[in-house]
Motif scaffolding. Structure first.
Motif, PDB file in Angstrom:
ATOM      1  N   PHE A  12      11.390-126.770  52.812  1.00  0.00           N
ATOM      2  CA  PHE A  12      12.729-127.123  52.342  1.00  0.00           C
ATOM      3  C   PHE A  12      13.696-125.982  52.599  1.00  0.00           C
ATOM      4  O   PHE A  12      13.447-124.833  52.224  1.00  0.00           O
ATOM      5  CB  PHE A  12      12.673-127.433  50.845  1.00  0.00           C
ATOM      6  CG  PHE A  12      13.913-128.094  50.317  1.00  0.00           C
ATOM      7  CD1 PHE A  12      14.078-129.462  50.387  1.00  0.00           C
ATOM      8  CD2 PHE A  12      14.927-127.331  49.741  1.00  0.00           C
ATOM      9  CE1 PHE A  12      15.226-130.074  49.900  1.00  0.00           C
ATOM     10  CE2 PHE A  12      16.076-127.936  49.249  1.00  0.00           C
ATOM     11  CZ  PHE A  12      16.226-129.309  49.328  1.00  0.00           C
ATOM     12  N   ARG A  28      24.168-132.909  47.923  1.00  0.00           N
ATOM     13  CA  ARG A  28      24.608-131.628  48.506  1.00  0.00           C
ATOM     14  C   ARG A  28      25.816-131.801  49.417  1.00  0.00           C
ATOM     15  O   ARG A  28      26.604-130.867  49.586  1.00  0.00           O
ATOM     16  CB  ARG A  28      23.433-130.963  49.236  1.00  0.00           C
ATOM     17  CG  ARG A  28      22.389-130.409  48.265  1.00  0.00           C
ATOM     18  CD  ARG A  28      21.164-129.935  48.992  1.00  0.00           C
ATOM     19  NE  ARG A  28      20.140-130.964  49.097  1.00  0.00           N
ATOM     20  CZ  ARG A  28      19.245-131.035  50.059  1.00  0.00           C
ATOM     21  NH1 ARG A  28      19.261-130.158  51.032  1.00  0.00           N
ATOM     22  NH2 ARG A  28      18.342-131.996  50.058  1.00  0.00           N
ATOM     23  N   GLU A  45      12.952-137.379  55.723  1.00  0.00           N
ATOM     24  CA  GLU A  45      11.782-136.556  56.027  1.00  0.00           C
ATOM     25  C   GLU A  45      10.733-136.738  54.933  1.00  0.00           C
ATOM     26  O   GLU A  45       9.545-136.679  55.185  1.00  0.00           O
ATOM     27  CB  GLU A  45      12.208-135.074  56.127  1.00  0.00           C
ATOM     28  CG  GLU A  45      11.114-134.152  56.632  1.00  0.00           C
ATOM     29  CD  GLU A  45      11.516-132.689  56.621  1.00  0.00           C
ATOM     30  OE1 GLU A  45      12.612-132.345  56.142  1.00  0.00           O
ATOM     31  OE2 GLU A  45      10.711-131.872  57.096  1.00  0.00           O
ATOM     32  N   TYR A  46      11.215-136.975  53.703  1.00  0.00           N
ATOM     33  CA  TYR A  46      10.302-137.106  52.562  1.00  0.00           C
ATOM     34  C   TYR A  46      10.612-138.356  51.742  1.00  0.00           C
ATOM     35  O   TYR A  46      11.044-138.283  50.619  1.00  0.00           O
ATOM     36  CB  TYR A  46      10.385-135.869  51.670  1.00  0.00           C
ATOM     37  CG  TYR A  46      11.764-135.267  51.537  1.00  0.00           C
ATOM     38  CD1 TYR A  46      12.746-135.853  50.754  1.00  0.00           C
ATOM     39  CD2 TYR A  46      12.081-134.092  52.218  1.00  0.00           C
ATOM     40  CE1 TYR A  46      14.003-135.313  50.637  1.00  0.00           C
ATOM     41  CE2 TYR A  46      13.354-133.537  52.115  1.00  0.00           C
ATOM     42  CZ  TYR A  46      14.301-134.154  51.315  1.00  0.00           C
ATOM     43  OH  TYR A  46      15.560-133.605  51.199  1.00  0.00           O
ATOM     44  N   VAL A  81      22.587-130.744  55.447  1.00  0.00           N
ATOM     45  CA  VAL A  81      21.438-130.648  56.358  1.00  0.00           C
ATOM     46  C   VAL A  81      21.328-131.924  57.194  1.00  0.00           C
ATOM     47  O   VAL A  81      21.420-133.029  56.660  1.00  0.00           O
ATOM     48  CB  VAL A  81      20.111-130.449  55.563  1.00  0.00           C
ATOM     49  CG1 VAL A  81      18.906-130.521  56.493  1.00  0.00           C
ATOM     50  CG2 VAL A  81      20.120-129.117  54.819  1.00  0.00           C
ATOM     51  N   ALA A 104      18.476-133.657  59.217  1.00  0.00           N
ATOM     52  CA  ALA A 104      17.024-133.582  59.427  1.00  0.00           C
ATOM     53  C   ALA A 104      16.627-134.703  60.390  1.00  0.00           C
ATOM     54  O   ALA A 104      16.815-134.579  61.597  1.00  0.00           O
ATOM     55  CB  ALA A 104      16.304-133.644  58.086  1.00  0.00           C
TER      56      ALA A 104
HETATM   57  N1  LIG Z   1      13.519-129.754  55.118  1.00  0.00           N
HETATM   58  C1  LIG Z   1      14.658-130.035  54.475  1.00  0.00           C
HETATM   59  N2  LIG Z   1      15.292-129.068  53.784  1.00  0.00           N
HETATM   60  C2  LIG Z   1      16.447-129.349  53.116  1.00  0.00           C
HETATM   61  N3  LIG Z   1      17.011-130.537  53.113  1.00  0.00           N
HETATM   62  C3  LIG Z   1      16.418-131.523  53.778  1.00  0.00           C
HETATM   63  N4  LIG Z   1      16.745-132.825  53.966  1.00  0.00           N
HETATM   64  C4  LIG Z   1      15.786-133.394  54.714  1.00  0.00           C
HETATM   65  N5  LIG Z   1      14.837-132.516  55.061  1.00  0.00           N
HETATM   66  C5  LIG Z   1      15.219-131.327  54.490  1.00  0.00           C
END
Ligand SMILES: Nc1ncnc2[nH]cnc12
Ligand SMILES: O=P(O)(O)OC[C@H]1O[C@H](OP(=O)(O)OP(=O)(O)O)[C@H](O)[C@@H]1O
Length: 177
Positions: free
Chosen positions: A25, A62, A99-100, A124, A126
């Motif tokens: 992260f 964010r 991503e998650y 960010v 991603a």
């Molecule tokens: N690895 C990551 N770090 C921070 N924000 C994210 N949003 C999606 N993946 C991220």
């Protein structure tokens, strides 16, 4: 004298295994905590778009921090794109993968109008799912996406592939995990 990109890179913090095992992260909170650096980042973003956009939109949570501050710098309004179920009025919504996990974002259905020039802002980039969905919401309501502006791009997740043909601006590009 270090560049703005070098200063942000040196200030970002990696948190391994958050919010899920295997994810590194990128924590932007140290950038926000450094008043001079935060101001310089906003100044850099603002000089690119002064007079070029009618409204700034940012994605919860964010993206609100950068988007609202940037709107103030540019003298425009700010439109929040929120996670599902948070906005009180009628909305349009889109779902996407992260991503998650996965998410649904929404915007009030009277937030944008045809002919409006919109800057989409987040912290960010991603996989690009969030940015793509946000751009599509703006366009669904008839407005024009001028660009997508973000602090950090995780290039190894190829988010730009989902934003082909769009103007994508990032201050810091992270190449490897
Ligand atoms: N690895 C990551 N770090 C921070 N924000 C994210 N949003 C999606 N993946 C991220
Ligand atoms: O390019 P993507 O794979 O779509 O990921 C980028 C998004 O992920 C993070 O938000 P998150 O959904 O974690 O929400 P938060 O801002 O509330 O922490 C980040 O702030 C972007 O909005």
């Amino acid at each position: 004298m270090s560049t703005l990109t070098e200063r942000v890179t040196a200030t970002l913090r990696d948190i391994p295994d958050f919010p899920a095992t295997g994810v590194v992260f990128k924590d932007i909170t140290p950038v926000l905590a450094d008043g001079q650096l935060f101001a310089d980042v906003l100044g850099d973003m603002a000089q690119r778009w002064r007079g070029q956009v009618d409204v700034v939109t940012g994605i919860e949570a964010r993206g609100f921090v950068f988007g609202a501050a940037l709107a103030l710098e540019l003298g425009t309004g700010f439109v929040p794109i929120r996670k599902a179920g948070k906005l009180p009025g009628p909305t349009v919504a889109l779902s996407y993968d992260l991503e998650y996990g996965s998410a649904t974002i929404e915007v009030h259905d009277d937030s944008f109008h045809p002919g409006q020039r919109v800057l989409v802002v987040d912290d960010v980039l991603a996989t690009g799912g969030t940015a793509e969905a946000a751009c599509r919401l703006v366009e669904q309501l008839g407005a024009t996406v001028v660009a997508f502006e973000t602090l950090v791009e995780l290039a190894f997740l190829h988010g730009r592939d989902r934003l082909t043909g769009r103007d994508v601006r990032t201050l810091v590009v992270v190449d490897g995990e």
